[in-house]
Design a protein around this motif. Sequence first.
Motif, short mmCIF file in Angstrom:
data_model
loop_
_atom_site.label_atom_id
_atom_site.label_comp_id
_atom_site.label_asym_id
_atom_site.label_seq_id
_atom_site.Cartn_x
_atom_site.Cartn_y
_atom_site.Cartn_z
N ILE A 1 0.87 -1.17 0.00
CA ILE A 1 0.00 0.00 0.00
C ILE A 1 0.91 1.23 0.00
N PRO A 2 0.42 2.36 -0.48
CA PRO A 2 1.32 3.51 -0.61
C PRO A 2 1.81 4.01 0.75
N ALA A 3 3.09 4.31 0.80
CA ALA A 3 3.68 5.00 1.95
C ALA A 3 3.86 6.46 1.55
N ALA A 4 4.21 7.29 2.52
CA ALA A 4 4.28 8.74 2.25
C ALA A 4 5.12 9.08 1.01
N PRO A 5 6.31 8.50 0.86
CA PRO A 5 7.12 8.92 -0.30
C PRO A 5 6.62 8.38 -1.64
N ASP A 6 5.62 7.49 -1.62
CA ASP A 6 5.09 6.98 -2.89
C ASP A 6 4.13 7.96 -3.54
N LEU A 7 3.67 8.93 -2.78
CA LEU A 7 2.57 9.76 -3.27
C LEU A 7 3.01 11.19 -3.50
N PRO A 8 2.38 11.82 -4.50
CA PRO A 8 2.59 13.25 -4.62
C PRO A 8 1.76 13.93 -3.54
N SER B 1 7.80 8.97 14.74
CA SER B 1 8.74 9.17 13.62
C SER B 1 8.94 10.65 13.36
N GLY B 2 7.88 11.43 13.54
CA GLY B 2 8.01 12.88 13.34
C GLY B 2 8.96 13.49 14.36
N ILE B 3 8.85 13.05 15.60
CA ILE B 3 9.72 13.59 16.65
C ILE B 3 11.17 13.19 16.38
N ASP B 4 11.36 11.97 15.95
CA ASP B 4 12.71 11.50 15.60
C ASP B 4 13.29 12.42 14.52
N LEU B 5 12.50 12.69 13.49
CA LEU B 5 12.99 13.57 12.42
C LEU B 5 13.35 14.94 12.97
N LEU B 6 12.44 15.51 13.74
CA LEU B 6 12.66 16.89 14.21
C LEU B 6 13.85 16.98 15.16
N SER B 7 14.19 15.86 15.80
CA SER B 7 15.36 15.89 16.68
C SER B 7 16.65 15.86 15.86
N ARG B 8 16.57 15.38 14.63
CA ARG B 8 17.78 15.34 13.79
C ARG B 8 17.84 16.52 12.84
N ASN B 9 16.66 17.03 12.48
CA ASN B 9 16.60 18.03 11.43
C ASN B 9 15.50 19.02 11.81
N VAL C 1 10.20 15.12 5.22
CA VAL C 1 9.12 14.62 6.09
C VAL C 1 8.55 13.34 5.51
N LYS C 2 8.31 13.34 4.21
CA LYS C 2 7.77 12.12 3.59
C LYS C 2 8.71 10.95 3.82
N GLY D 1 -3.89 9.80 3.28
CA GLY D 1 -3.08 10.12 2.10
C GLY D 1 -1.87 10.95 2.48
N TYR D 2 -1.60 11.05 3.78
CA TYR D 2 -0.39 11.69 4.35
C TYR D 2 -0.35 13.21 4.20
N VAL D 3 -1.27 13.80 3.45
CA VAL D 3 -1.16 15.24 3.14
C VAL D 3 -1.13 16.06 4.42
N LYS D 4 -2.11 15.86 5.27
CA LYS D 4 -2.21 16.69 6.46
C LYS D 4 -1.20 16.25 7.53
N GLN D 5 -0.79 15.00 7.48
CA GLN D 5 0.28 14.58 8.40
C GLN D 5 1.57 15.30 8.07
N VAL D 6 1.89 15.38 6.79
CA VAL D 6 3.11 16.08 6.39
C VAL D 6 3.01 17.55 6.78
N ASP D 7 1.85 18.14 6.53
CA ASP D 7 1.64 19.53 6.95
C ASP D 7 1.87 19.69 8.45
N ALA D 8 1.39 18.73 9.21
CA ALA D 8 1.50 18.83 10.67
C ALA D 8 2.96 18.80 11.10
N VAL D 9 3.74 17.92 10.51
CA VAL D 9 5.16 17.87 10.90
C VAL D 9 5.85 19.18 10.53
#
Lengths: 774, 162, 285
Positions: A704-711, B109-117, B125-126, B138-146
């Motif tokens: 299933i798509p993971a974050a980097p798979d999607l625009p 995972s977001g906290i791990d990222l923010l601790s490094r970058n 973020v993706k 679809g990760y859109v709003k999760q990426v926005d949140a990070v």
Amino acid sequence: MSDPVDSQGFAVVGHNEPKVDAYALATGKPVFAGDVNHDDALHIAFLASKHAHARIASIDTSRAEALDGVALVLTHENTPATMYTTAGQGYPEPSPYDTRMFNPTVRFVGDRVAAVAAETPEIAHAATKLIDVTYEALPAVLSIDEALAPDAPIIHGEETATGIHDAAHNIVSVVNVDIGDVEAGIADSAVVVDTTCETQYAQHVPIEPHVVQAYLDNDGRLVLLTSTQVPFHVRRIVARVLDLPVHRIRVIKPRVGGGFGAKQEILLENVTGLVTLRTGRRAIAELSRPEEFVSSRTRHPMRVRVRLGAREDGTLRAVDMEVISNTGAYGSHGLTVMSNAGSKTLPLYNRAPDVRYHGRTVYTNLPVGGAYRGYGATQGYFALETAMDELAAKLGMDPVEVRRLNHIRVGETSPIFAAIGEGKPGVEQTVGSCELERCLDIGAEEIGWADKRGMRYRDGPWVHGVGMSIHMQGSGIADVDMGAATIKMNDDGSFNLLIGATDLGTGSDTILGQIAAEVLGVPLAKIVVYSSDTDMTPFDVGAYASSTTYVSGNAVRRAAEEVRAQIVAVASAMLEEDPDGISLDDQHAIGASGERVSLEEIALRSLYGTDQQQIGATASFVGDESPPPFLASFAEVAVDVETGQVRVLDYVAVADCGVAINPHAAEGQVEGAIANGIGYALTEEMLFSSHGRVRNPTLFDYKIPAAPDLPRIRAILVDSYEPTGPMGAKSVAEIGINAPIPTIANAIYDAVGVRLKNSPFTAERVLAALDAAT
Amino acid sequence: MSTTITLTINGIEQPVAVELGESLLEVLRREGFTSVKHGCDTGDCGACAVLLDGDAIDSCMILAVAADGRAITTVEGLETDGRLHPLQEAMIDAGAVQCGFCTPGTVMSGIDLLSRNADPTEDDVKAALAGNLCRCTGYVKQVDAVLAAARVMKGGPDVGSG
Amino acid sequence: MQLTHLQSYVRPTDLPAAIDALRFGGRGTRLMAAGTDLVLSGSDEITGLVDLAGLGLSSVEDRDGTLAIGATTTLTDVMQDVATGTYLDGVVARMLQRVGTPPLRNAATIGGNLVRRQPWSDIIPLFRALDATVTVFDGEHQTMAIGELYEQAAHLTGAILTEIQLPRPPIGTAAAFWKFARSEVDVATLNCAVMLHTDGDRCTAARIYIGATPRLAAAASGAEETLRGAQLTGNAIADAARTAAGEIETGDDLRGDAAYRTRLVGVGVTRCLMEARDRIREVRP
Ligand SMILES: Cc1cc2nc3c(=O)[nH]c(=O)nc-3n(C[C@H](O)[C@H](O)[C@H](O)COP(=O)(O)OP(=O)(O)OC[C@H]3O[C@@H](n4cnc5c(N)ncnc54)[C@H](O)[C@@H]3O)c2cc1C
Ligand code: FES
Ligand code: FES
């Protein structure tokens, strides 16, 4: 970001209120069915069939029962023989009664043979291996073609099964609708396309697998705490199967970790409940990820043939759709998913006078189909929107223009609305809101359609292309789906909103709360939302068929309006003003004179003071129509011509869902559905061995798509107002998933000139198509 | 075989009785840290992610005994002085919590990222969320949140409290 | 429970103690780094574990141009180390970026990957192409070419991999790694790693390894041969790719069939060679 519907003047509706359950979820509170820890619970494990089709000649559970820590072993020999359907649909269910809790004949690899309840999960699993089963193998049917072959083995020969159209020929259901004379229409057309597309077996993959806890309350009633989309159907069906009165069962739906249709199914509740009834103990059943893939439910794979005839100017003259749906070993949702492949697609193009829909659903010895977001429309649109693209190419027209010429508009209808329903005829309706034209404008602009189409921009081995498609769905099942809501007022001027509607992560608790808050003139924080519990909340069919916002939302609006009238009556007495001049705003009742009295004062007076009464109301709603949301979908893809790999570079989905009660939530539905659809278009596919065993039942092998798979999926909601909807709203949850397959297929065609007709479009398939074209 | 190990969970050092063969996920859930979800048991979904000595790991993939003597943070331990972690707040505000089953792991995972970058791009973020499958958003709003949380955290502790 | 038969777990603090624990543990005793593969295996055969985490084998060091990586270093720590970033233009870091997911890389160790020898390992083909050496301890230390780990089936029984060394690349060297997978987070359908040595514009030697084939990290020796002494023209690269596709045995599984994989061999070799060539040209315009 500006709220798109401020123009409507709403105070709560149309605003991005944080979800009412977001805090509990983001802090990891124990709100899911599997989060409640009980040391004394029994754990249930299942023994699954390794045969695609076999009769159980004998089954000996004595070694398993003897294992220390085993409490109970269930098989077909000691469980009810009641025939039922696992489909959680309204009564009477339009799916055949073709299964028992445990069947003496197993019909797919993964079919349930036995269940063990034991002190620990490890013991339960170990005990399943000690059950001795002798199978008498039967010939298996592993494809649509094998199912329809002249001397095909019969999958459901049992006499007890009911509701099967033609069991002797493996045909679960048939729908034939003829409007006008399609052959004459085709013959009369200047341009004809004829295309057949096939979709794959795919699974919903909710990140929380199915999980149920059962226990007895202090009165000995059976309580089922279950991750379900349909608590009331669970209660009714479990009552029947376990031969209990409905009132002896309580179903509680806690937070649900995603369902997408998979949890519109009664899979674990009856077994878990029976373990509790027999042992008197709490019992837990939770599917492992491989079980979730194989033994829960899947999307019905379909073969869909579409013939389109058009006049020279591009208007449609005739539309013919022929569907064969594969329901696998049991007929769950077999008729209705197949029906929706036509009923949710064909009305979109209502110009053609001659329309035909012929559909069949067949049994095979493969995993079982079920409800899955999109519900047949997804499969139908692949063929329909591919055919429309081919038609545009044949006519030498822009695909967007061909859609513009032909799509349905406000004030128009289609004979299909009345002709195809869900297990009974549909309902005539006229489209009351449709902003497809603007959806197309915005989508084309955002993707850069005019600049990119046909350009075949090349970046090393990657060739770019753009594609599009349009879609509609429904908002609940007209004349069938009923939702109800209860609102009662508390001392401090807050309200309890009790709803049977089933929030499975969509945010429906929040948007239903927003509707109530809007009507009652209070902030959302003053609405305490509770869903769903068959003891505590009024009936609702549950979360499916894109019904919650429209059907349950209208019920909430009605209940809130009744409560408002009661409040106004009290306020009228308190203010000594005419009720007609009183409005509710800012937690006050405000008279025509400008005099105000707070809701708290009103509540205190009615609970403790004069004319004492509980201000509250219950209201119900059944749609007499199912207003379709619309969507225009555009994508830019790149195809690696050396490997065949497809990447989606940009995705724009422009939706008309009426007024978005909560824009974030509505966008989130579109974004999630598009993401799932992109997975379905590119990578998701259950693969089978030659014996019908699923080869990739893990998230390691099924991608299933993971974050980097999607625009960055761009969901755009256009201003729209549905006159029959609550606050102008209609549905939005399913429609998005229909779009990616045809949109991406059409974009691949634009890029490299080949048509992909079998989903998913894996690199290997795309490369093979490229090879075949050269 | 059971044994007692020492884990520092959300800052509290405690003895924990475990079976040798148990995963950290099983132990944490049994101990009541229900934010740690069980989604696959194969290291593929990330619902079970926790911070182990500050790094996000899938707790289904390691044995509890291997964590003996180490520090674990779960979502339950993120609240300080009654305030959520900026990333939790951002997830709520961005509308990134749908069913919420994936949310605790994604936050890790977001906290791990923010601790490094401290200043990640959208692609960073993706990549950082690649191990946390979400079927709803679809990760859109999760990426926005990070990204929003990164801005808040850079702006110092008081930005974003209003 | 994941490892139902596990009876003993130890975390020794020096190598001899670890070897002793392994030897005295008996048949069911295994070495464990992060344990990700061991836990996943859920194997009933595992009765004892010797955890390597206490041995101090986690480090990345630039030793005069040689990149020395301790066996229990996590993939993340290798990937984010400055020394890795500068070694051969960061090829190792780029490869690791494509391995699994961040939470996996935060736990899994480089040694675990090399010893576990999954056919689709991304690390093995690149480290073989880079001509790595490895140090193992079985009572005493011994350093050997990485190929020896794979050429003898059970070489590492009773020994601990302690360190991997990637040798200092001579001037005119570049490397490239290419992974093809069904999605961004999947193991390889096929991967390919290349190291090119050049003198001026001519290739003096090439090392080409293909992974996710039935033979773990197969060398494309014929292709390497065609490049020796050749100018790195498009034709030479195409020749090498054709030769590699002809010589590498590929297999069928759910990620792709053999014929498709053979196509990918050609694509991967071409892309890696072009990338390596371009990297050499970049440093010497
Ligand atoms: C979801 C998932 C995705 C993955 N994706 C990829 C990918 O894309 N590419 C890729 O290359 N790999 C991938 N992997 C494999 C991953 O890299 C390995 O799981 C990991 O490297 C193993 O490391 P570990 O420290 O956990 O090993 P362990 O599980 O601890 O050990 C593995 C084996 O090696 C032995 N061992 C470990 N260390 C030593 C040592 N120092 N000396 C001797 N023997 C030792 C152990 O006895 C055991 O037999 C993936 C794994 C998972 C679970
Ligand atoms: S449960 Fe650990 S990664 Fe899925
Ligand atoms: S919000 Fe449901 S899985 Fe992510």
